[in-house]
Design an enzyme around this catalytic site. Sequence first.
Site, PDB file in Angstrom:
ATOM      1  CG  ASN A  86       4.125   3.222   1.360  1.00 24.61           C
ATOM      2  OD1 ASN A  86       4.354   3.622   2.490  1.00 24.61           O
ATOM      3  ND2 ASN A  86       2.916   2.894   0.962  1.00 24.61           N
ATOM      4  CB  ILE A 100       8.979   4.366  -4.831  1.00 28.16           C
ATOM      5  CG1 ILE A 100      10.464   4.078  -4.583  1.00 28.16           C
ATOM      6  CG2 ILE A 100       8.413   5.267  -3.731  1.00 28.16           C
ATOM      7  CD1 ILE A 100      11.383   5.256  -4.890  1.00 28.16           C
ATOM      8  CB  CYS A 101       3.543   2.718  -3.762  1.00 27.87           C
ATOM      9  SG  CYS A 101       1.824   3.208  -3.921  1.00 27.87           S
ATOM     10  CG  LEU A 102       5.798   9.483  -3.038  1.00 23.85           C
ATOM     11  CD1 LEU A 102       5.192   9.533  -1.640  1.00 23.85           C
ATOM     12  CD2 LEU A 102       7.234   9.986  -2.994  1.00 23.85           C
ATOM     13  CE  LYS A 158       1.383   5.585  -7.799  1.00 24.14           C
ATOM     14  NZ  LYS A 158       1.119   4.446  -6.969  1.00 24.14           N
TER      15      LYS A 158
END
Length: 199
Positions: A83, A91-93, A97
């Site tokens: 992630n 960062i994919c969190l 978002k």
Amino acid sequence: MANIAVQRIKREFKEVVRSEEVAKCAIKVELVNDNYTELKGEISGPPDTPYEGGNFILEIKVPETYPFNPPKVKFMTKIWHPNISSVTGAICLDILKDQWAAAMTLRTVLLSLQALLSAAEPDDPQDAVVARQFKENPDIFWLTAKHWSHAYAGAPKSYPELDAKIKRLVDIGVDEHRARVALSSYNWDLEKATESIFS
């Protein structure tokens, strides 16, 4: 910076600095250039993860519209995680978002990022190569993530057999980081990694 954002982030900054829970989790935060729009965060790798023993530096940028919009956070320390981009540190969190709420705080963000190191979400990846390895070759993923934690975040254990492969590529003129990325991406297959660099 808007007054509401400054007031809010000052309060949250103090909350993190004084929090026993945060200290127990080995999380720190400090100001960059004495203003509250840019912070430097530090989280230590959680126990029983390949990041254990590593210290990971975060860049935290607080927007004018805070707390109605999330802070922009990225990893400055290179990390091998489904992630988190191994290239940019993005960062994919969800809470950074579309799942952000104004009630969330700096403390929430730091603790959530540390939790992400314990519980990757490979089905919602930021780094597709790492996510694929995580699912298809969990043992290689674990070894690679530990190696990156040692190389970039100061985790204690080293991996001479992996270092030897990196050295082979460095000896023929490949940049060390580029060699590490290629080998990591090809499950430490020296031939495939070399091909990918020179093709």
